[in-house]
Design an enzyme around this catalytic site. Structure first.
Site, PDB file in Angstrom:
ATOM      1  N   GLN A 190      -0.200  -7.741 -18.882  1.00 54.57           N
ATOM      2  CA  GLN A 190      -0.743  -8.044 -17.553  1.00 54.57           C
ATOM      3  C   GLN A 190      -1.958  -8.956 -17.634  1.00 54.57           C
ATOM      4  O   GLN A 190      -2.127  -9.859 -16.825  1.00 54.57           O
ATOM      5  CB  GLN A 190      -1.181  -6.738 -16.870  1.00 54.57           C
ATOM      6  CG  GLN A 190      -0.335  -6.342 -15.698  1.00 54.57           C
ATOM      7  CD  GLN A 190      -0.831  -5.045 -15.054  1.00 54.57           C
ATOM      8  OE1 GLN A 190      -1.987  -4.925 -14.684  1.00 54.57           O
ATOM      9  NE2 GLN A 190       0.052  -4.088 -14.932  1.00 54.57           N
ATOM     10  N   PRO A 212       2.558   0.975 -16.380  1.00 48.67           N
ATOM     11  CA  PRO A 212       4.009   0.765 -16.244  1.00 48.67           C
ATOM     12  C   PRO A 212       4.691   0.992 -17.598  1.00 48.67           C
ATOM     13  O   PRO A 212       4.108   0.685 -18.636  1.00 48.67           O
ATOM     14  CB  PRO A 212       4.128  -0.710 -15.838  1.00 48.67           C
ATOM     15  CG  PRO A 212       2.755  -1.193 -15.540  1.00 48.67           C
ATOM     16  CD  PRO A 212       1.786  -0.256 -16.173  1.00 48.67           C
ATOM     17  N   ASP A 252       0.297  -4.483  -6.833  1.00 49.45           N
ATOM     18  CA  ASP A 252      -0.955  -5.042  -7.356  1.00 49.45           C
ATOM     19  C   ASP A 252      -0.718  -6.054  -8.472  1.00 49.45           C
ATOM     20  O   ASP A 252      -1.527  -6.942  -8.693  1.00 49.45           O
ATOM     21  CB  ASP A 252      -1.886  -3.932  -7.858  1.00 49.45           C
ATOM     22  CG  ASP A 252      -1.358  -3.220  -9.082  1.00 49.45           C
ATOM     23  OD1 ASP A 252      -1.899  -3.448 -10.178  1.00 49.45           O
ATOM     24  OD2 ASP A 252      -0.401  -2.440  -8.970  1.00 49.45           O
ATOM     25  N   GLN A 253       0.426  -5.939  -9.175  1.00 57.97           N
ATOM     26  CA  GLN A 253       0.688  -6.847 -10.295  1.00 57.97           C
ATOM     27  C   GLN A 253       0.988  -8.269  -9.816  1.00 57.97           C
ATOM     28  O   GLN A 253       0.874  -9.225 -10.580  1.00 57.97           O
ATOM     29  CB  GLN A 253       1.856  -6.340 -11.148  1.00 57.97           C
ATOM     30  CG  GLN A 253       1.575  -5.007 -11.820  1.00 57.97           C
ATOM     31  CD  GLN A 253       2.734  -4.560 -12.712  1.00 57.97           C
ATOM     32  OE1 GLN A 253       3.107  -5.257 -13.648  1.00 57.97           O
ATOM     33  NE2 GLN A 253       3.315  -3.407 -12.415  1.00 57.97           N
ATOM     34  N   HIS A 261      -5.321   0.019  -6.082  1.00 51.86           N
ATOM     35  CA  HIS A 261      -5.201  -1.020  -7.119  1.00 51.86           C
ATOM     36  C   HIS A 261      -5.034  -2.405  -6.480  1.00 51.86           C
ATOM     37  O   HIS A 261      -5.622  -3.386  -6.932  1.00 51.86           O
ATOM     38  CB  HIS A 261      -3.979  -0.754  -8.019  1.00 51.86           C
ATOM     39  CG  HIS A 261      -4.295   0.005  -9.268  1.00 51.86           C
ATOM     40  ND1 HIS A 261      -3.915   1.315  -9.464  1.00 51.86           N
ATOM     41  CD2 HIS A 261      -4.939  -0.361 -10.400  1.00 51.86           C
ATOM     42  CE1 HIS A 261      -4.324   1.713 -10.668  1.00 51.86           C
ATOM     43  NE2 HIS A 261      -4.949   0.710 -11.251  1.00 51.86           N
TER      44      HIS A 261
END
Length: 365
Positions: A104, A131, A297-298, A320
C-alpha cells in the site's frame, strides 16, 4: 513548519499506521519534506512497530531519501525525499507485519518511478488488522487497475501470525499519468466465490467447515446463486508456520467486487470464522456501494493522484477513509467531496466520494 517541512499530526483521526503510509507516500511523490509527530499516539503500543518502520524504510530506499527517528517505538520522524528510482527493492518486517500494507505504501511511489520496479515484500501475507494477500489479488488488484496501470503479484510463500515468514514479489512499470475512475453502478450480484485455507499443522477439515458455515450463512440471504468456496490446504513449501482463514468475493453485473474475510486463531471455532466472513460480505452487499469497506480507503490516494474527476459510490465512510482524505487534501491539491445519497432507498446508507485529482505527471517519462 521548519523551513518547508510539512507537519503531520500522527495522532488525529484514525491515528494509526495509515497516516504514515499516506503521508510518506505523498511526501515521496511530491518531493515534500515531512515531519510526523505523535505517531500512533492512541495505540496500546504507541510509536513505530516493525511493519511501520519497514514501510518507511522502503519509501526511503525507493527515493534515496533521508529518514530520521526511524526506530521501533519512535513517535516522531522526519523524512526528506529524493528522486524516485525503479529497480529491485526489498522490505522485510521480520515479523507477521503485513506485506499488503507494505505494498500500500510503496505502490503509488513506484508508479511514478523512472523505470520498472520489483518489490520483494516479506512478512505476514494473511495477518490480522490488514487486508489478506488473497484480498489484494482478488479484489484490490482488478479494481485499482482501473486507474490505468497493471501490476503483477506473485505469492512466493505465505506467512501467518506470529512468525510471518511470507514473501510476495510485486512487479510494475511506471505510468505517465493515472486515469480517474467512475464506480457508481453497483449492478446485481452474479457470482459468489472464495477460498477457505489451512496451512501447517491444521487439517483440511477446518477449511471445509469454514466454507460450509459461510455458505449456510449466505444462503439465508441469497438463495438463487451458486456459491463456490474452495477449501484448500496450502502446500508445505509455499507456507511458513500455521494459519487458517477464508475470503469470499461477490462479483456484480457491472464488474464490482466486494468481499468478506476472516482469520482463524487458536480457540476460535472454524464455523465462527466462516460466518464472520459471510456476515462481512453480506453487510458490504447491503449498503449498495460499489466498493467494500476495506477497499474504500485504499482507493483515496490513487483518486488524489489521478488526472480528472473520480467518483466512487460507497457504504458508510470509514474512519480510515476520512483519515486518508484529510491527509491527501493536506498534501496534494486534490479536492474531495463526500455526499450522502438521499434518493436511494432510505434504508441504505450510501455515499458518493468525489475527487478532483491533482493530475500527477511522471517527470521521468
Amino acid at each position: 513548519m521548519d523551513g518547508d517541512r510539512v507537519e503531520i499530526d500522527g495522532g488525529i483521526m484514525e491515528g494509526g499506521g495509515q497516516i504514515l503510509r499516506v503521508s510518506t507516500a505523498l511526501s515521496c511523490l511530491l518531493g515534500l519534506p515531512l515531519r510526523v509527530h505523535r505517531i500512533r499516539a492512541g495505540r496500546s503500543q504507541p510509536g513505530l512497530r516493525p511493519q511501520h518502520l519497514s514501510g518507511l524504510e522502503i519509501i526511503r530506499d525507493l527515493c534515496e531519501g533521508k529518514l530520521e527517528g526511524g526506530e521501533i517505538g519512535s513517535t516522531e520522524i522526519t523524512f526528506t525525499p529524493g528522486k524516485i528510482k525503479g529497480g529491485t527493492h526489498i522490505a522485510d518486517t521480520k515479523t507477521a507485519g503485513s506485506v499488503c500494507l507494505l505494498m500500500q505504501v510503496a505502490m503509488p511511489c513506484v508508479l511514478f518511478a523512472a523505470s520498472p520496479s520489483e518489490l520483494h515484500l516479506k512478512g505476514g501475507t494473511n495477518a490480522e488488522m490488514a487486508p489478506q494477500i488473497d484480498y489484494t489479488v482478488m479484489v484490490f488488484k482488478p479494481i485499482v487497475e482501473k486507474f490505468n496501470f497493471t501490476f503483477n503479484c506473485d505469492i512466493k510463500k505465505r506467512g501467518y501470525y506470529p512468525q510471518g515468514g511470507g514473501e510476495v514479489v510485486v512487479q510494475m512499470s511506471p505510468v505517465k499519468v493515472l486515469s480517474p475512475i467512475n464506480l457508481t453502478e453497483r449492478g446485481t450480484v452474479t457470482k459468489i466465490y472464495g477460498r477457505a485455507f489451512v496451512a501447517g499443522a491444521l487439517p483440511i477439515k477446518l477449511a471445509k467447515d469454514m466454507a460450509a458455515a459461510a455458505v449456510r450463512c449466505i444462503r439465508k440471504e441469497i438463495r438463487d446463486l451458486y456459491i463456490n468456496i474452495q477449501p484448500v490446504r496450502e502446500p508445505d513449501d509455499q507456507a511458513f508456520g500455521t494459519g487458517s482463514g477464508i475470503i469470499i468475493v461477490a462479483e456484480t453485473s457491472t464488474g464490482c467486487l466486494l468481499a468478506g474475510s476472516s482469520l482463524g486463531k487458536r480457540g476460535k471455532n472454524s464455523d465462527k470464522v466462516g460466518i464472520e466472513a459471510a456476515e462481512i460480505l453480506l453487510r458490504n452487499l447491503k449498503h449498495g456501494g460499489t466498493v467494500d469497506d476495506s477497499l474504500q480507503d485504499q482507493l483515496i490516494i490513487f483518486m488524489a493522484l489521478a488526472k480528472g474527476v473520480s467518483r466512487v459510490k460507497s457504504g458508510p465512510i470509514t474512519l480510515h477513509t476520512q483519515t486518508a482524505i484529510h491527509f491527501a487534501e493536506q498534501l496534494t491539491k486534490a479536492k474531495f467531496t463526500v455526499t450522502k445519497l438521499e434518493e436511494e432507498a432510505p434504508s441504505k446508507d450510501t455515499y458518493i466520494i468525489e475527487c478532483q485529482g491533482m493530475g500527477m505527471i511522471n517527470p521521468n517519462l
